[in-house]
Design a protein around this motif. Sequence first.
Motif, PDB file in Angstrom:
ATOM      1  N   ASP A  57       0.620  -1.451  -0.044  1.00 41.91           N
ATOM      2  CA  ASP A  57       0.356   0.499   0.262  1.00 41.91           C
ATOM      3  C   ASP A  57       1.247   1.474   0.301  1.00 41.91           C
ATOM      4  O   ASP A  57       0.450   2.674  -0.225  1.00 41.91           O
ATOM      5  N   LEU A  58       1.902   1.251  -0.007  1.00 43.05           N
ATOM      6  CA  LEU A  58       3.019   2.339   0.613  1.00 43.05           C
ATOM      7  C   LEU A  58       3.305   3.002  -1.308  1.00 43.05           C
ATOM      8  O   LEU A  58       4.680   3.437  -1.431  1.00 43.05           O
ATOM      9  N   THR A  59       3.642   1.808  -1.948  1.00 46.62           N
ATOM     10  CA  THR A  59       4.264   1.514  -2.893  1.00 46.62           C
ATOM     11  C   THR A  59       3.775   2.971  -4.055  1.00 46.62           C
ATOM     12  O   THR A  59       4.045   3.245  -4.877  1.00 46.62           O
ATOM     13  N   ARG A  60       2.525   2.760  -3.602  1.00 46.11           N
ATOM     14  CA  ARG A  60       1.781   3.885  -4.508  1.00 46.11           C
ATOM     15  C   ARG A  60       2.399   5.268  -4.148  1.00 46.11           C
ATOM     16  O   ARG A  60       2.380   6.096  -5.031  1.00 46.11           O
ATOM     17  N   PRO A  61       1.829   5.743  -3.143  1.00 45.69           N
ATOM     18  CA  PRO A  61       2.175   6.953  -2.675  1.00 45.69           C
ATOM     19  C   PRO A  61       3.888   7.176  -3.587  1.00 45.69           C
ATOM     20  O   PRO A  61       4.013   8.190  -3.606  1.00 45.69           O
ATOM     21  N   LEU A  62       4.645   6.634  -2.987  1.00 50.68           N
ATOM     22  CA  LEU A  62       5.700   6.849  -2.969  1.00 50.68           C
ATOM     23  C   LEU A  62       6.360   6.412  -4.859  1.00 50.68           C
ATOM     24  O   LEU A  62       6.716   7.622  -4.666  1.00 50.68           O
ATOM     25  N   GLY A  63       5.635   6.023  -5.412  1.00 51.22           N
ATOM     26  CA  GLY A  63       5.737   6.071  -6.047  1.00 51.22           C
ATOM     27  C   GLY A  63       5.323   7.276  -7.504  1.00 51.22           C
ATOM     28  O   GLY A  63       5.941   7.943  -8.137  1.00 51.22           O
ATOM     29  N   TYR A  64       4.266   7.524  -7.054  1.00 47.37           N
ATOM     30  CA  TYR A  64       4.145   8.891  -7.434  1.00 47.37           C
ATOM     31  C   TYR A  64       4.714  10.034  -6.684  1.00 47.37           C
ATOM     32  O   TYR A  64       4.983  11.094  -7.552  1.00 47.37           O
ATOM     33  N   ALA A  65       5.366  10.120  -5.632  1.00 49.97           N
ATOM     34  CA  ALA A  65       5.978  11.101  -4.589  1.00 49.97           C
ATOM     35  C   ALA A  65       7.586  11.728  -5.558  1.00 49.97           C
ATOM     36  O   ALA A  65       7.809  12.480  -5.456  1.00 49.97           O
ATOM     37  N   LEU A  66       7.807  10.232  -5.663  1.00 50.18           N
ATOM     38  CA  LEU A  66       9.353  10.252  -6.025  1.00 50.18           C
ATOM     39  C   LEU A  66       9.727  11.506  -7.201  1.00 50.18           C
ATOM     40  O   LEU A  66      10.946  12.109  -6.326  1.00 50.18           O
ATOM     41  N   PRO A  67       9.335  11.301  -8.289  1.00 51.66           N
ATOM     42  CA  PRO A  67       9.315  11.960  -9.585  1.00 51.66           C
ATOM     43  C   PRO A  67       9.213  13.263  -8.951  1.00 51.66           C
ATOM     44  O   PRO A  67      10.245  14.066  -9.667  1.00 51.66           O
ATOM     45  N   ILE A  68       8.943  14.021  -7.781  1.00 54.54           N
ATOM     46  CA  ILE A  68       8.487  15.382  -7.992  1.00 54.54           C
ATOM     47  C   ILE A  68       9.000  15.502  -7.093  1.00 54.54           C
ATOM     48  O   ILE A  68      10.057  16.719  -7.171  1.00 54.54           O
ATOM     49  N   ILE A  69       9.689  14.838  -5.794  1.00 55.42           N
ATOM     50  CA  ILE A  69      10.727  15.665  -5.053  1.00 55.42           C
ATOM     51  C   ILE A  69      12.007  15.326  -5.260  1.00 55.42           C
ATOM     52  O   ILE A  69      12.869  16.689  -5.201  1.00 55.42           O
ATOM     53  N   GLU A  70      11.945  14.346  -7.276  1.00 52.12           N
ATOM     54  CA  GLU A  70      13.609  14.546  -7.206  1.00 52.12           C
ATOM     55  C   GLU A  70      14.014  15.590  -8.370  1.00 52.12           C
ATOM     56  O   GLU A  70      14.712  16.282  -8.282  1.00 52.12           O
ATOM     57  N   VAL A  71      12.561  15.954  -9.001  1.00 53.94           N
ATOM     58  CA  VAL A  71      12.688  17.543  -9.968  1.00 53.94           C
ATOM     59  C   VAL A  71      12.618  18.723  -8.999  1.00 53.94           C
ATOM     60  O   VAL A  71      13.082  19.626  -9.158  1.00 53.94           O
ATOM     61  N   ALA A  72      12.125  18.007  -7.857  1.00 57.22           N
ATOM     62  CA  ALA A  72      11.991  19.658  -6.916  1.00 57.22           C
ATOM     63  C   ALA A  72      13.417  20.109  -5.879  1.00 57.22           C
ATOM     64  O   ALA A  72      14.051  21.244  -6.492  1.00 57.22           O
ATOM     65  N   LEU A  73      13.750  18.384  -5.826  1.00 59.72           N
ATOM     66  CA  LEU A  73      15.663  18.908  -5.297  1.00 59.72           C
ATOM     67  C   LEU A  73      16.716  19.499  -6.390  1.00 59.72           C
ATOM     68  O   LEU A  73      17.430  19.491  -6.203  1.00 59.72           O
ATOM     69  N   GLY A  74      16.343  18.498  -7.476  1.00 60.45           N
ATOM     70  CA  GLY A  74      17.159  19.054  -9.192  1.00 60.45           C
ATOM     71  C   GLY A  74      17.041  20.606  -8.983  1.00 60.45           C
ATOM     72  O   GLY A  74      17.655  21.072  -9.550  1.00 60.45           O
ATOM     73  N   LEU A  75      16.074  20.853  -9.117  1.00 56.68           N
ATOM     74  CA  LEU A  75      15.773  22.466  -9.046  1.00 56.68           C
ATOM     75  C   LEU A  75      16.358  23.218  -8.195  1.00 56.68           C
ATOM     76  O   LEU A  75      16.927  24.175  -8.364  1.00 56.68           O
ATOM     77  N   LEU A  76      16.084  22.590  -7.146  1.00 56.45           N
ATOM     78  CA  LEU A  76      16.530  23.865  -5.830  1.00 56.45           C
ATOM     79  C   LEU A  76      18.372  23.474  -6.017  1.00 56.45           C
ATOM     80  O   LEU A  76      18.941  24.694  -5.521  1.00 56.45           O
ATOM     81  N   LEU A  77      18.575  22.010  -5.848  1.00 54.82           N
ATOM     82  CA  LEU A  77      20.458  22.347  -6.384  1.00 54.82           C
ATOM     83  C   LEU A  77      20.567  23.134  -7.438  1.00 54.82           C
ATOM     84  O   LEU A  77      21.976  23.757  -7.244  1.00 54.82           O
ATOM     85  N   ILE A  78      20.257  23.338  -8.537  1.00 53.55           N
ATOM     86  CA  ILE A  78      20.655  23.689  -9.896  1.00 53.55           C
ATOM     87  C   ILE A  78      20.790  25.536  -9.697  1.00 53.55           C
ATOM     88  O   ILE A  78      21.048  26.023  -9.604  1.00 53.55           O
ATOM     89  N   THR A  79      19.672  25.883  -8.891  1.00 53.78           N
ATOM     90  CA  THR A  79      19.467  27.534  -8.647  1.00 53.78           C
ATOM     91  C   THR A  79      20.324  27.279  -7.406  1.00 53.78           C
ATOM     92  O   THR A  79      20.081  28.908  -7.063  1.00 53.78           O
ATOM     93  N   GLY A  80      21.114  26.783  -6.463  1.00 51.77           N
ATOM     94  CA  GLY A  80      21.695  26.797  -5.357  1.00 51.77           C
ATOM     95  C   GLY A  80      20.743  27.695  -4.177  1.00 51.77           C
ATOM     96  O   GLY A  80      20.818  28.710  -3.411  1.00 51.77           O
ATOM     97  N   THR A  81      19.209  26.963  -3.896  1.00 54.13           N
ATOM     98  CA  THR A  81      18.899  27.374  -3.217  1.00 54.13           C
ATOM     99  C   THR A  81      18.806  26.236  -2.168  1.00 54.13           C
ATOM    100  O   THR A  81      18.193  25.256  -1.974  1.00 54.13           O
ATOM    101  N   PHE A  82      18.299  26.556  -0.758  1.00 56.83           N
ATOM    102  CA  PHE A  82      18.569  26.359   0.511  1.00 56.83           C
ATOM    103  C   PHE A  82      19.730  24.593  -0.041  1.00 56.83           C
ATOM    104  O   PHE A  82      19.360  24.000   0.502  1.00 56.83           O
ATOM    105  N   THR A  83      20.310  24.980  -0.320  1.00 50.41           N
ATOM    106  CA  THR A  83      21.426  24.193  -1.219  1.00 50.41           C
ATOM    107  C   THR A  83      22.407  23.387   0.463  1.00 50.41           C
ATOM    108  O   THR A  83      22.235  22.102  -0.330  1.00 50.41           O
ATOM    109  N   ARG A  84      22.765  23.848   1.037  1.00 52.80           N
ATOM    110  CA  ARG A  84      22.781  22.631   2.221  1.00 52.80           C
ATOM    111  C   ARG A  84      22.055  21.294   2.762  1.00 52.80           C
ATOM    112  O   ARG A  84      22.078  19.867   3.010  1.00 52.80           O
TER     113      ARG A  84
END
Lengths: 183, 248
Positions: A57-84
């Motif tokens: 039952d956790l696989t569905r929420p995680l499968g949906y959430a992971l790509p969104i979180i990856e994109v968000a972290l990727g954008l924040l890292l590239i722009t250097g926002t809250f980097t640490r």
Amino acid sequence: MFPRTEALSSARTWHDWASLAGRLILGGVLLVAGALKLPNLESSVIAVRAYQLLPFDLTRPLGYALPIIEVALGLLLITGTFTRIVAISGGLIMVGFVIAIASVWARGISIDCGCFGGGGEVEDGIAAYPWEIARDVGLIACAAAAAWWPPRLLAVDTWLFAEPAPLDDLSETPQPQTNRSQA
Amino acid sequence: MTSSRREALRRQQAAQAKQKRLTRIVIAGAAIAALVLVAVFGTILVQGMNRPTTASVPVNATSAKDGIIVNPGKPVAGAPVVQLFVDYQCPVCKSFEGIFGPTLKDMASKGEIQLEYHTMTFLDTNLRNDSSIRAGIAAACSDNVGKYSDYHDTVFSNQPATEGTGYTTDQLRREFAATAGITGADLTTFQQCYDSKAMAGFVNGTNDLASKSGVNSTPTLKVNGKVLENKTLPTSNPAQLRDLILAS
């Protein structure tokens, strides 16, 4: 947030470049990996299930959430926002991926890691595991570099966390500019 | 300006600047966190709501609603339960049917086993179409007019040569129905069932329950809940499958 001594020195050191490279590599990989999975989230769910690690039952929420979180972290890292904090989060996600791949490897399950879309059981997935783990360890090193040395080049953080300029120039004589405002 | 007033003003400005910096950081952090949270939970909610949960169930569905019994009423007491997990778009499933289908159906009609088909639909995701679920819905509808086994075989024998081509609606609701021997009033019932998509929830359920039970690829054959690995099956002498099943 960062050591004062770093903020006061003006010369670009290799630390700055290492931090920038770590940020851009990890951020770029996360952004691409997430963006490739976003258009087909059901596929991401199947990829998560193939690891046979989490309660169903956790696989569905995680499968949906992971790509969104990856994109968000990727954008924040590239722009250097809250980097640490973002670099540390990205590094922890990579640690999770390494553990997950090691676990399927140990259990002899042959899957496509689903790292950049796809996923599920495949015939000869095991051959790719060493390389995938090596890649993720490299990305953990990138996360460490971006978290350890403050982002001073091309980063939103230099504006966001800028210390207020010293205000001891109320006297008439002009004061020499500090380097901080140039960062 | 006296130096003490200047000092007080300086301190006040420093405090204000510090406060401004803090506000800026907190607002940016809160905005980003909120955006990410809304995106994540919004997606989970919206995608979750898009999954059909309609409650029509084929007449010969298993009691767990995870598959359909091919030979209802036939199995003798204590006959092993044989579960075949298939995706209607899976080419290996078609070969599997060609090789082992006759043996399985022979055993089923003699009542030596309880034969169940468990339809999976994950190839829809991989191939980016919806042919697996539509074929699954059509097959579930065919059970309500007593032609499940025939319809199932018809779908596989008409599987497109290229994986991913899929099935047209006309094939599923007319052509295959005719080949499977669905006619007259039954045909109307079958087509209404297919058109209503009332079996969509059931077919999604069989797929999810199969994944939940650890089946991640098709074809998978289980005897009394235990997987018979595909590579251990007697491909060159399919009749031996009978002994293998009865021995396990």
